[in-house]
Write a protein that holds these residues in place. Structure first.
Motif, PDB file in Angstrom:
ATOM      1  N   ASP A  15     -16.552  14.599  96.496  1.00 24.80           N
ATOM      2  CA  ASP A  15     -17.674  14.574  97.432  1.00 24.80           C
ATOM      3  C   ASP A  15     -18.791  13.766  96.793  1.00 24.80           C
ATOM      4  OD1 ASP A  15     -20.082  15.180  98.935  1.00 24.80           O
ATOM      5  OD2 ASP A  15     -18.996  16.851  99.823  1.00 24.80           O
ATOM      6  N   TYR A  16     -19.129  12.668  97.439  1.00 24.39           N
ATOM      7  CA  TYR A  16     -20.130  11.730  96.935  1.00 24.39           C
ATOM      8  C   TYR A  16     -21.474  12.410  96.680  1.00 24.39           C
ATOM      9  CZ  TYR A  16     -23.143   7.533  97.161  1.00 24.39           C
ATOM     10  OH  TYR A  16     -24.063   6.543  96.904  1.00 24.39           O
ATOM     11  N   TYR A  17     -21.780  13.449  97.470  1.00 20.38           N
ATOM     12  CA  TYR A  17     -23.089  14.095  97.375  1.00 20.38           C
ATOM     13  C   TYR A  17     -23.061  15.290  96.426  1.00 20.38           C
ATOM     14  CZ  TYR A  17     -24.198  11.139 101.334  1.00 20.38           C
ATOM     15  OH  TYR A  17     -24.405  10.049 102.143  1.00 20.38           O
ATOM     16  N   THR A  18     -22.501  15.088  95.246  1.00 21.96           N
ATOM     17  CA  THR A  18     -22.464  16.108  94.206  1.00 21.96           C
ATOM     18  C   THR A  18     -23.214  15.593  92.983  1.00 21.96           C
ATOM     19  OG1 THR A  18     -20.289  16.860  94.959  1.00 21.96           O
ATOM     20  CG2 THR A  18     -20.974  17.532  92.756  1.00 21.96           C
ATOM     21  N   LEU A  19     -24.091  16.433  92.440  1.00 24.35           N
ATOM     22  CA  LEU A  19     -24.792  16.059  91.216  1.00 24.35           C
ATOM     23  C   LEU A  19     -24.638  17.174  90.190  1.00 24.35           C
ATOM     24  CD1 LEU A  19     -27.589  17.881  91.074  1.00 24.35           C
ATOM     25  CD2 LEU A  19     -28.450  16.163  92.644  1.00 24.35           C
ATOM     26  N   ALA A  20     -25.007  16.864  88.964  1.00 24.13           N
ATOM     27  CA  ALA A  20     -24.927  17.848  87.884  1.00 24.13           C
ATOM     28  C   ALA A  20     -26.201  17.780  87.052  1.00 24.13           C
ATOM     29  CB  ALA A  20     -23.710  17.575  87.003  1.00 24.13           C
ATOM     30  N   TYR A  21     -26.603  18.937  86.553  1.00 22.72           N
ATOM     31  CA  TYR A  21     -27.708  18.992  85.589  1.00 22.72           C
ATOM     32  C   TYR A  21     -27.103  19.419  84.263  1.00 22.72           C
ATOM     33  CZ  TYR A  21     -31.972  20.479  83.190  1.00 22.72           C
ATOM     34  OH  TYR A  21     -32.987  20.630  82.270  1.00 22.72           O
ATOM     35  N   ALA A  22     -27.184  18.556  83.271  1.00 15.80           N
ATOM     36  CA  ALA A  22     -26.605  18.814  81.952  1.00 15.80           C
ATOM     37  C   ALA A  22     -27.724  18.951  80.926  1.00 15.80           C
ATOM     38  CB  ALA A  22     -25.664  17.670  81.567  1.00 15.80           C
TER      39      ALA A  22
ATOM     40  N   GLY B 209     -21.461  19.119  73.940  1.00 13.17           N
ATOM     41  CA  GLY B 209     -22.438  20.166  73.668  1.00 13.17           C
ATOM     42  C   GLY B 209     -23.397  20.494  74.790  1.00 13.17           C
ATOM     43  N   TYR B 210     -23.064  20.099  76.013  1.00 13.48           N
ATOM     44  CA  TYR B 210     -23.955  20.364  77.148  1.00 13.48           C
ATOM     45  C   TYR B 210     -23.548  21.625  77.898  1.00 13.48           C
ATOM     46  CZ  TYR B 210     -25.762  15.567  76.743  1.00 13.48           C
ATOM     47  OH  TYR B 210     -26.348  14.406  76.305  1.00 13.48           O
ATOM     48  N   GLU B 211     -24.544  22.289  78.473  1.00 14.50           N
ATOM     49  CA  GLU B 211     -24.328  23.298  79.492  1.00 14.50           C
ATOM     50  C   GLU B 211     -24.584  22.625  80.832  1.00 14.50           C
ATOM     51  OE1 GLU B 211     -27.095  26.343  78.511  1.00 14.50           O
ATOM     52  OE2 GLU B 211     -25.833  27.182  76.902  1.00 14.50           O
ATOM     53  N   VAL B 212     -23.726  22.874  81.825  1.00 11.30           N
ATOM     54  CA  VAL B 212     -23.761  22.088  83.057  1.00 11.30           C
ATOM     55  C   VAL B 212     -23.807  22.991  84.288  1.00 11.30           C
ATOM     56  CG1 VAL B 212     -22.726  20.147  84.295  1.00 11.30           C
ATOM     57  CG2 VAL B 212     -22.252  20.445  81.853  1.00 11.30           C
ATOM     58  N   THR B 213     -24.675  22.639  85.223  1.00 12.29           N
ATOM     59  CA  THR B 213     -24.727  23.280  86.533  1.00 12.29           C
ATOM     60  C   THR B 213     -24.550  22.200  87.594  1.00 12.29           C
ATOM     61  OG1 THR B 213     -26.277  24.935  85.710  1.00 12.29           O
ATOM     62  CG2 THR B 213     -26.069  24.734  88.098  1.00 12.29           C
ATOM     63  N   TYR B 214     -23.770  22.501  88.614  1.00 12.96           N
ATOM     64  CA  TYR B 214     -23.470  21.532  89.657  1.00 12.96           C
ATOM     65  C   TYR B 214     -24.126  21.920  90.969  1.00 12.96           C
ATOM     66  CZ  TYR B 214     -19.937  20.091  86.315  1.00 12.96           C
ATOM     67  OH  TYR B 214     -19.312  19.661  85.169  1.00 12.96           O
ATOM     68  N   GLY B 215     -24.528  20.921  91.727  1.00 14.37           N
ATOM     69  CA  GLY B 215     -25.061  21.132  93.060  1.00 14.37           C
ATOM     70  C   GLY B 215     -24.435  20.152  94.028  1.00 14.37           C
TER      71      GLY B 215
ATOM     72  N   ARG C 190     -31.294  16.152  78.175  1.00 16.33           N
ATOM     73  CA  ARG C 190     -31.278  16.589  79.581  1.00 16.33           C
ATOM     74  C   ARG C 190     -30.901  15.395  80.455  1.00 16.33           C
ATOM     75  NH1 ARG C 190     -35.887  18.444  77.313  1.00 16.33           N
ATOM     76  NH2 ARG C 190     -36.357  20.678  77.320  1.00 16.33           N
ATOM     77  N   MET C 191     -29.960  15.620  81.363  1.00 16.72           N
ATOM     78  CA  MET C 191     -29.551  14.542  82.255  1.00 16.72           C
ATOM     79  C   MET C 191     -29.332  15.080  83.662  1.00 16.72           C
ATOM     80  SD  MET C 191     -26.726  12.407  80.036  1.00 16.72           S
ATOM     81  CE  MET C 191     -25.599  13.810  80.001  1.00 16.72           C
ATOM     82  N   VAL C 192     -29.618  14.232  84.650  1.00 15.18           N
ATOM     83  CA  VAL C 192     -29.192  14.467  86.016  1.00 15.18           C
ATOM     84  C   VAL C 192     -28.114  13.432  86.307  1.00 15.18           C
ATOM     85  CG1 VAL C 192     -29.849  14.597  88.438  1.00 15.18           C
ATOM     86  CG2 VAL C 192     -31.486  15.253  86.686  1.00 15.18           C
ATOM     87  N   LEU C 193     -26.936  13.887  86.688  1.00 14.15           N
ATOM     88  CA  LEU C 193     -25.813  12.996  86.948  1.00 14.15           C
ATOM     89  C   LEU C 193     -25.562  12.928  88.447  1.00 14.15           C
ATOM     90  CD1 LEU C 193     -23.350  14.269  84.194  1.00 14.15           C
ATOM     91  CD2 LEU C 193     -25.159  12.570  83.988  1.00 14.15           C
ATOM     92  N   PHE C 194     -25.498  11.705  88.988  1.00 11.19           N
ATOM     93  CA  PHE C 194     -25.241  11.481  90.399  1.00 11.19           C
ATOM     94  C   PHE C 194     -23.782  11.101  90.619  1.00 11.19           C
ATOM     95  CE2 PHE C 194     -29.781  10.832  90.029  1.00 11.19           C
ATOM     96  CZ  PHE C 194     -30.281  11.415  91.182  1.00 11.19           C
TER      97      PHE C 194
ATOM     98  N   THR D 191     -15.498  15.229  84.444  1.00 14.70           N
ATOM     99  CA  THR D 191     -16.860  15.063  83.938  1.00 14.70           C
ATOM    100  C   THR D 191     -17.256  16.267  83.096  1.00 14.70           C
ATOM    101  OG1 THR D 191     -17.565  13.657  85.774  1.00 14.70           O
ATOM    102  CG2 THR D 191     -19.284  14.875  84.623  1.00 14.70           C
ATOM    103  N   HIS D 192     -16.916  17.461  83.555  1.00 23.37           N
ATOM    104  CA  HIS D 192     -17.277  18.696  82.854  1.00 23.37           C
ATOM    105  C   HIS D 192     -16.674  18.733  81.451  1.00 23.37           C
ATOM    106  CE1 HIS D 192     -18.699  22.876  82.904  1.00 23.37           C
ATOM    107  NE2 HIS D 192     -17.603  23.158  82.216  1.00 23.37           N
ATOM    108  N   GLU D 193     -15.430  18.362  81.356  1.00 25.86           N
ATOM    109  CA  GLU D 193     -14.752  18.405  80.058  1.00 25.86           C
ATOM    110  C   GLU D 193     -15.477  17.551  79.026  1.00 25.86           C
ATOM    111  OE1 GLU D 193     -10.321  17.565  78.096  1.00 25.86           O
ATOM    112  OE2 GLU D 193     -10.663  17.293  80.248  1.00 25.86           O
ATOM    113  N   GLY D 194     -15.853  16.338  79.420  1.00 24.39           N
ATOM    114  CA  GLY D 194     -16.541  15.457  78.494  1.00 24.39           C
ATOM    115  C   GLY D 194     -17.928  15.967  78.119  1.00 24.39           C
TER     116      GLY D 194
END
Length: 247
Positions: A205-212, A176-182, A156-160, A168-171
């Motif tokens: 956009d600098y203020y984008t994060l992802a939960y993988a 093997g991650y499922e990813v949601t972006y905010g 589990r990771m939070v990406l800033f 980023t999504h492709e990698g």
């Protein structure tokens, strides 16, 4: 006298802590590092108390150090004569410009007292916005993913700083991650976006994060409903076994 580093929260004016608001309203001068933090601070203090500090968005180390020294030189005499605050979105000690100012004050103005006031960080706020539960005992790693980087490893990771979501999504998917972006979660400035589609946030956009999260990362957390279902299942099994014996 003291310089307070105050976390304003993720961007909504009402997500500042009670302590942060109380101290913010008590100081003589409030320094902001940019227009977003300023727009939140002005909801709590008079604009006449605000002062801007320049923290350039650059990788030029000489320019950055010059800016940090100039900011510290401006803040130091004010904090010696009275209380002042430096405000930042999120928490002052988590991916924050306040760290640069604090270290520079320690180096060049060690007589200035510095105190941090924690704020609601995107590290925790993202769970509410994305509908994510990080259950007890689960590991969660923080990573930076600027420029299309796809750090991997933990389940589990939070990406800033996800500034190139498609790359980023492709990698991440390949690993093997499922990813949601905010994007701009709990921020009153700009559009808030929650999506599984990286193309929907392809612009920088600098203020984008992802939960993988890897699909097999731990078990689903138990609930009373799960326990009841398990008892029902055991009951059906026992009934079937009894029927077999009776037959």
């Amino acid at each position: 006298m003291t310089l307070y580093g105050i976390g304003l929260g993720p961007g909504a004016a009402d997500l500042i802590t009670l302590r942060g608001r109380r101290i913010l309203r008590s100081v003589d001068t409030v320094y902001t590092p940019g227009r977003l933090s300023r727009s939140v601070a002005v909801e709590h203090v008079a604009e006449s108390t605000l002062g801007d500090l320049d923290f350039p968005m650059t990788r030029d180390e000489d320019e950055l150090r010059r800016a940090w020294r100039e900011a510290a030189a401006e803040v130091a005499p004010v904090a010696r004569d009275g209380d002042a605050a430096f405000v930042t979105l999120g928490d002052p000690n988590v991916y924050s410009t306040f760290g640069h100012l604090r270290r520079t004050l320690d180096a060049f103005h060690p007589d200035v007292a510095v105190e941090t006031v924690p704020g609601v960080s995107a590290t925790t706020a993202f769970t509410s916005a994305l509908g994510v539960e990080v259950e007890a005992g689960a590991g969660l790693a923080l990573r930076e993913a600027a420029g299309g980087r796809s750090p991997t490893g933990p389940d589990r990771m939070v990406l800033f700083k996800v500034t190139d979501a498609p790359a980023t999504h492709e990698g991440l998917v390949d690993a093997g991650y499922e990813v949601t972006y905010g994007r701009r979660l709990f921020m009153e400035q700009g559009e808030t976006v929650v999506t599984d589609d990286p193309e929907a946030i392809a612009d920088r956009d600098y203020y984008t994060l992802a939960y993988a999260r890897r699909p097999n990362a731990g078990e689903e957390p138990a609930t009373a409903a799960f326990a009841e279902a398990e008892r029902d299942a055991r009951g059906d099994s026992e009934s079937t076994d009894t029927e077999a014996v009776d037959g």
